[in-house]
Scaffold this motif. Structure first.
Motif, short mmCIF file in Angstrom:
data_model
loop_
_atom_site.label_atom_id
_atom_site.label_comp_id
_atom_site.label_asym_id
_atom_site.label_seq_id
_atom_site.Cartn_x
_atom_site.Cartn_y
_atom_site.Cartn_z
N LEU A 84 0.87 -1.27 -0.08
CA LEU A 84 -0.01 -0.09 0.03
C LEU A 84 0.84 1.16 -0.05
O LEU A 84 0.63 2.04 -0.83
N VAL A 85 1.83 1.38 0.99
CA VAL A 85 2.74 2.51 1.16
C VAL A 85 3.40 2.86 -0.33
O VAL A 85 3.59 3.97 -0.74
N VAL A 86 4.32 1.81 -0.85
CA VAL A 86 4.84 1.92 -2.05
C VAL A 86 3.81 2.10 -2.93
O VAL A 86 4.22 3.17 -4.08
N GLY A 87 2.87 1.64 -3.23
CA GLY A 87 1.87 2.12 -4.24
C GLY A 87 1.65 3.49 -4.20
O GLY A 87 1.57 4.22 -5.30
N ILE A 88 1.37 4.15 -2.73
CA ILE A 88 1.15 5.63 -2.72
C ILE A 88 2.23 6.37 -3.10
O ILE A 88 1.91 7.35 -3.92
N LEU A 89 3.44 5.98 -2.66
CA LEU A 89 4.61 6.68 -3.05
C LEU A 89 4.91 6.90 -4.55
O LEU A 89 5.51 7.67 -5.02
N TYR A 90 4.58 5.81 -5.43
CA TYR A 90 4.93 5.66 -6.65
C TYR A 90 3.71 6.51 -7.49
O TYR A 90 3.93 6.83 -8.84
N GLN A 91 2.51 6.53 -7.00
CA GLN A 91 1.36 7.40 -7.62
C GLN A 91 2.00 8.54 -8.59
O GLN A 91 1.35 8.90 -9.57
N PRO A 92 2.46 9.48 -7.61
CA PRO A 92 2.97 10.80 -8.40
C PRO A 92 3.47 10.39 -9.69
O PRO A 92 3.58 11.57 -10.46
N LEU A 93 4.20 9.81 -9.78
CA LEU A 93 5.24 9.29 -10.93
C LEU A 93 4.33 9.34 -12.26
O LEU A 93 4.93 9.60 -13.42
N VAL A 94 3.16 9.34 -12.12
CA VAL A 94 2.03 8.92 -13.30
C VAL A 94 2.15 10.43 -14.00
O VAL A 94 1.88 10.46 -15.33
N LEU A 95 2.26 11.32 -13.13
CA LEU A 95 2.16 12.89 -13.57
C LEU A 95 3.56 13.50 -14.25
O LEU A 95 3.57 14.59 -14.95
N TRP A 96 4.68 12.70 -14.09
CA TRP A 96 5.81 13.24 -14.59
C TRP A 96 5.80 13.58 -16.25
O TRP A 96 6.26 14.58 -16.53
N GLY A 97 5.51 12.57 -16.89
CA GLY A 97 5.57 12.62 -18.25
C GLY A 97 4.69 13.58 -18.88
O GLY A 97 5.02 14.62 -19.36
N PRO A 98 3.30 13.89 -18.26
CA PRO A 98 2.35 14.87 -18.77
C PRO A 98 2.88 16.27 -18.39
O PRO A 98 2.89 17.02 -18.97
N LEU A 99 3.29 16.29 -17.12
CA LEU A 99 4.10 17.63 -16.77
C LEU A 99 5.00 18.00 -17.76
O LEU A 99 5.18 19.13 -18.14
N LEU A 100 6.23 16.91 -18.02
CA LEU A 100 7.24 17.66 -18.95
C LEU A 100 6.71 17.57 -20.33
O LEU A 100 7.27 18.72 -20.96
N ALA A 101 5.72 17.07 -20.73
CA ALA A 101 4.98 17.49 -21.95
C ALA A 101 4.43 18.82 -22.08
O ALA A 101 4.66 19.47 -22.89
N ALA A 102 3.73 19.13 -21.02
CA ALA A 102 3.07 20.34 -21.14
C ALA A 102 4.20 21.59 -20.98
O ALA A 102 4.11 22.60 -21.90
N VAL A 103 5.21 21.37 -19.96
CA VAL A 103 6.28 22.54 -20.12
C VAL A 103 7.07 22.35 -21.34
O VAL A 103 7.47 23.51 -21.64
#
Length: 180
Positions: free
Chosen positions: A144-163
């Motif tokens: 559960l904890v690792v799943g929560i800690l890795y969830q933000p990584l889903v945003l990395w690619g889209p944020l980089l694409a937008a910038v």
């Protein structure tokens, strides 16, 4: 305002980055941080959700070096996103050997950033499915904890694409010879 690239060149900066792009660039460094801190906990000897048998593989020097290196490289990679909204994304800082003070060709920043955005989006796309399959080497709480800690990584690619898109638009619009 102009940026002094070297004694013979003055580079006029592009239109300033929009506030949302600056925000997104900074958030990018934060979405990578939780997973990196989790890996650093492993390096420091804390099982961080692994069972005793599962954690045994992380106790080697090689595994610790890899986890630490991966954490640092991910954070540095995310930090490069800030260059797309700051002056050092337009002119290489003077302290950089051989190329310091030179203007950054827009496509030299856009192409790798765009490829990185696609790669990161594909790499982390399955993270929301973390809980759909059991991890035999982890405890239930650890999963559960690792799943929560890795969830933000889903945003990395889209944020980089937008910038990256913002950087491209700002630099492409000002280029009279379309050198980007």
């Amino acid at each position: 305002m102009s940026i002094q690239a070297n004694p013979s060149t003055v580079v006029t900066p592009a239109v300033p980055a929009p506030r949302w792009a600056v925000w997104a660039a900074h958030v990018t460094t934060l979405v990578v941080l939780p997973s990196g801190l989790w890996r650093i906990a492993l390096v420091l000897g804390y099982p961080a959700g692994y069972s005793a048998a599962g954690f045994a593989g992380f106790e080697t020097v090689g595994a610790k070096a890899w986890m630490l290196t991966l954490s640092v490289l991910c954070e540095l990679g995310a930090f490069l996103t800030i260059g797309l909204v700051r002056p050092w994304g337009e002119v290489v800082p003077g302290w950089v050997p051989l190329i310091g003070g030179r203007r950054v060709r827009p496509m030299a920043a856009v192409v790798p950033a765009a490829f990185g955005a696609v790669a990161l989006t594909l790499l982390w796309a399955n993270v929301p499915l973390w809980w759909t399959y059991p991890h035999a080497d982890m405890t239930r709480a650890g999963n559960l904890v690792v799943g929560i800690l890795y969830q933000p990584l889903v945003l990395w690619g889209p944020l980089l694409a937008a910038v990256t898109f913002s950087y491209y638009r700002r630099h492409h619009a000002r280029s009279p010879v379309n050198d980007c």
